[in-house]
Design a protein around this motif. Sequence first.
Motif, PDB file in Angstrom:
ATOM      1  N   TYR A 191       0.801  -1.039  -0.022  1.00 11.78           N
ATOM      2  CA  TYR A 191       0.086  -0.038  -0.201  1.00 11.78           C
ATOM      3  C   TYR A 191       0.820   1.401   0.090  1.00 11.78           C
ATOM      4  O   TYR A 191       0.415   2.081  -0.634  1.00 11.78           O
ATOM      5  CB  TYR A 191      -0.821   0.110   1.344  1.00 11.78           C
ATOM      6  CG  TYR A 191      -2.167  -1.075   1.086  1.00 11.78           C
ATOM      7  CD1 TYR A 191      -3.062  -0.944  -0.100  1.00 11.78           C
ATOM      8  CD2 TYR A 191      -2.571  -1.923   2.075  1.00 11.78           C
ATOM      9  CE1 TYR A 191      -4.055  -1.795  -0.372  1.00 11.78           C
ATOM     10  CE2 TYR A 191      -3.471  -2.830   1.885  1.00 11.78           C
ATOM     11  CZ  TYR A 191      -4.246  -2.773   0.782  1.00 11.78           C
ATOM     12  OH  TYR A 191      -5.320  -3.653   0.499  1.00 11.78           O
ATOM     13  N   MET A 193       2.259   1.652  -3.403  1.00 10.38           N
ATOM     14  CA  MET A 193       1.169   2.086  -4.564  1.00 10.38           C
ATOM     15  C   MET A 193       1.015   3.572  -4.222  1.00 10.38           C
ATOM     16  O   MET A 193       0.838   4.271  -5.236  1.00 10.38           O
ATOM     17  CB  MET A 193      -0.068   1.242  -4.006  1.00 10.38           C
ATOM     18  CG  MET A 193      -0.621   0.066  -4.881  1.00 10.38           C
ATOM     19  SD  MET A 193      -1.861  -0.567  -4.278  1.00 10.38           S
ATOM     20  CE  MET A 193      -3.230   0.509  -4.798  1.00 10.38           C
ATOM     21  N   TYR A 243       2.737   6.484 -12.738  1.00 12.53           N
ATOM     22  CA  TYR A 243       2.344   5.555 -13.417  1.00 12.53           C
ATOM     23  C   TYR A 243       1.845   6.151 -14.821  1.00 12.53           C
ATOM     24  O   TYR A 243       1.051   5.828 -15.523  1.00 12.53           O
ATOM     25  CB  TYR A 243       0.857   5.170 -12.754  1.00 12.53           C
ATOM     26  CG  TYR A 243      -0.054   6.406 -12.387  1.00 12.53           C
ATOM     27  CD1 TYR A 243       0.173   6.904 -11.066  1.00 12.53           C
ATOM     28  CD2 TYR A 243      -0.919   7.050 -13.183  1.00 12.53           C
ATOM     29  CE1 TYR A 243      -0.419   8.081 -10.655  1.00 12.53           C
ATOM     30  CE2 TYR A 243      -1.743   8.445 -12.826  1.00 12.53           C
ATOM     31  CZ  TYR A 243      -1.576   8.776 -11.724  1.00 12.53           C
ATOM     32  OH  TYR A 243      -2.014   9.958 -11.325  1.00 12.53           O
ATOM     33  N   TRP A 247       2.782   0.369 -13.412  1.00 16.66           N
ATOM     34  CA  TRP A 247       1.692   0.653 -12.717  1.00 16.66           C
ATOM     35  C   TRP A 247       0.979  -0.616 -13.092  1.00 16.66           C
ATOM     36  O   TRP A 247       0.294  -1.547 -12.020  1.00 16.66           O
ATOM     37  CB  TRP A 247       0.816   1.863 -13.087  1.00 16.66           C
ATOM     38  CG  TRP A 247      -0.348   1.762 -12.377  1.00 16.66           C
ATOM     39  CD1 TRP A 247      -1.554   1.572 -12.723  1.00 16.66           C
ATOM     40  CD2 TRP A 247      -0.472   2.284 -10.937  1.00 16.66           C
ATOM     41  NE1 TRP A 247      -2.450   1.731 -11.462  1.00 16.66           N
ATOM     42  CE2 TRP A 247      -1.776   1.841 -10.403  1.00 16.66           C
ATOM     43  CE3 TRP A 247       0.308   2.484  -9.943  1.00 16.66           C
ATOM     44  CZ2 TRP A 247      -2.221   2.436  -9.227  1.00 16.66           C
ATOM     45  CZ3 TRP A 247       0.265   2.892  -8.681  1.00 16.66           C
ATOM     46  CH2 TRP A 247      -1.359   2.726  -8.238  1.00 16.66           C
ATOM     47  N   MET A 297      -0.191  -3.529 -10.387  1.00  8.63           N
ATOM     48  CA  MET A 297      -1.554  -3.763  -9.892  1.00  8.63           C
ATOM     49  C   MET A 297      -1.800  -5.444 -10.190  1.00  8.63           C
ATOM     50  O   MET A 297      -2.413  -6.126  -9.109  1.00  8.63           O
ATOM     51  CB  MET A 297      -2.456  -2.979 -10.549  1.00  8.63           C
ATOM     52  CG  MET A 297      -2.635  -1.589 -10.068  1.00  8.63           C
ATOM     53  SD  MET A 297      -2.499  -1.435  -8.243  1.00  8.63           S
ATOM     54  CE  MET A 297      -4.143  -2.308  -7.717  1.00  8.63           C
TER      55      MET A 297
END
Lengths: 406, 174
Positions: free
Chosen positions: A108, A111, A120, A128, A132
């Motif tokens: 997290y 991200m 991204y 990215w 994911m």
Amino acid sequence: MAHFDENAKPFSHKWLDERLAVDTLDRVLSTEYWIPKNINFLWAMGMILAATFGLLLVSGIFLLMYYQPNTATAFDSVNYTIMSEVGYGWLWRHIHGVGASVVFLIIYIHMFTGIYYGSYKRGRELIWLSGMLLFVTFSAEAFSGYMLPWGQMSYWAGMVITNLFSGGSLHANGLVEWIRGDYVPGQAFLNRFFMLHVLLLPLAIIGLIVLHFGTLRIPHVNNQDGEEFDFEEAARLYKEGNVKESKVIPFKPVFLSKDVFVMGVYFIAFFYLVFYHFEFAMDPVNFDPANGLKTPTHIYPEWYFLWSYEILRPFSTNIGLIAFAIAQVIFLTLPFLDRSPNVAPASRRGAFKYWFWFMLLDMIVLTFMGKLPPQGIWSTVGLIAALIFMALWIALPFITKNEKKL
Amino acid sequence: MSSRRDFMGKALGGFTAVGGIAALYAMKRSWDPLPSVKAAGFTTIDVGPAQENVLVVEKWRGKPIFILKQSKDMLKDLKEDDMKRLLKIGDAHYMVTVGLCTHLGCIPGYDPESHGFLCACHGGMYDSSANVTKAPPPRGLDIPPFKIDGTKLVLGEQGPEYEKMLADGTTLPV
């Protein structure tokens, strides 16, 4: 045919280089893989994730030697054999449990670092997307692993999550029974999730990690200002000895030494948790053996799934399922929903700054609400937070389209 | 030359595709429930000894089965739709359902005071015929396939009463 020096000693540097091009590999992958200087400790999260995955792999190998994927013996093989008979079995289990929890915290952070700095965008879309996909496979890996101790939470999480595949009003019981291999989670279910957890999903994860690194090589990592500069020019300066003027450092050994420092700090915290506070990763309900005739009073997932669970929960079945499905994949669309050409930290991007902090805050609120029983005021707060989550994603293309070009 | 090469390519591709589809089918079949799992899907339960307003929990296909003999008080509160969900065996009315919430499959708890079920997972509620009274569950608890045999129920077999319930939409196939 390539030239091979007859006098090169077997396994000497020259011998290896002629056969494996080790010098070229080392240059392309590390000593001339350029990293911007203008970064902070958040750029070390990738290597921390790789190292945590390594710990999960090693501890998993040792757990695998005594774990029994059988509904009659699984619970005892974990809670008795591994915990009290196997020498240092507790260590592997606690590393594995704590690692599984902490790896999501770092994911997290990783991200949201990417979201904050716009990492991204423009040439970095595949970084990215592959990242994911890693998040999705890690989630599946965490879920399948959670089944294995065959406690009450294993059983009932397995029941609830596989029921999601009935698709609400579609009533696809056949699909659910197919996934389980039985009417309810049983031997077939435990065995196939064991296979997924120890073979198929780790293989997928390792493949995706290679892809993730690969997508990074050409666009290079972003920097704190989202500045676009000529990496070749910067590399030339560095190689000529103008190390101070150059905007880059080589991955090996300079950036790696920073990474190793951050990793050192991280591992102190990590092993503090492993030795003194592992209980946060061990749900007490899962220390009761699985029982198909008794639901625990509250069923909740581990903390890292709570935000998406809370998006499922406040709605009626069908709407809940649709909202949940959207929440699972919506982050994949980020590079395409963000319509602004600016690659810059969120703080300089006008309305996006508020979008970022609202999103982060909303997901934290959802996480807390997901843990609370669905009653009274908490139900309402959860519902509002879930609606805000959806609203933020709908608003994203509009607020980024109107963003001023920097 | 090129047409010959095209043909080779298409033939190779075609055979590979057929082999791939066959392999996928084999993989799908390997994930199916085993015949032994399917065969163990029948259970006989005697509802004769059941007492009014006392929930009996049995097991069928690994799932809990709720059996609740209705008292006069309970029947009074039920509407016509609810009555259709009950099984009439002799003079008594029985609620017989799979004891898994139709939302996501938790086991609801029975409260004999209020004659209702509450699912603690997401707060769904049901009345004494296990019809839903509060969302998120989309419908009442599902009724398992049954055949009435005296005071005995054979779960897993479809009797005429069950087929009627399926036909008029009182329950969905389990």
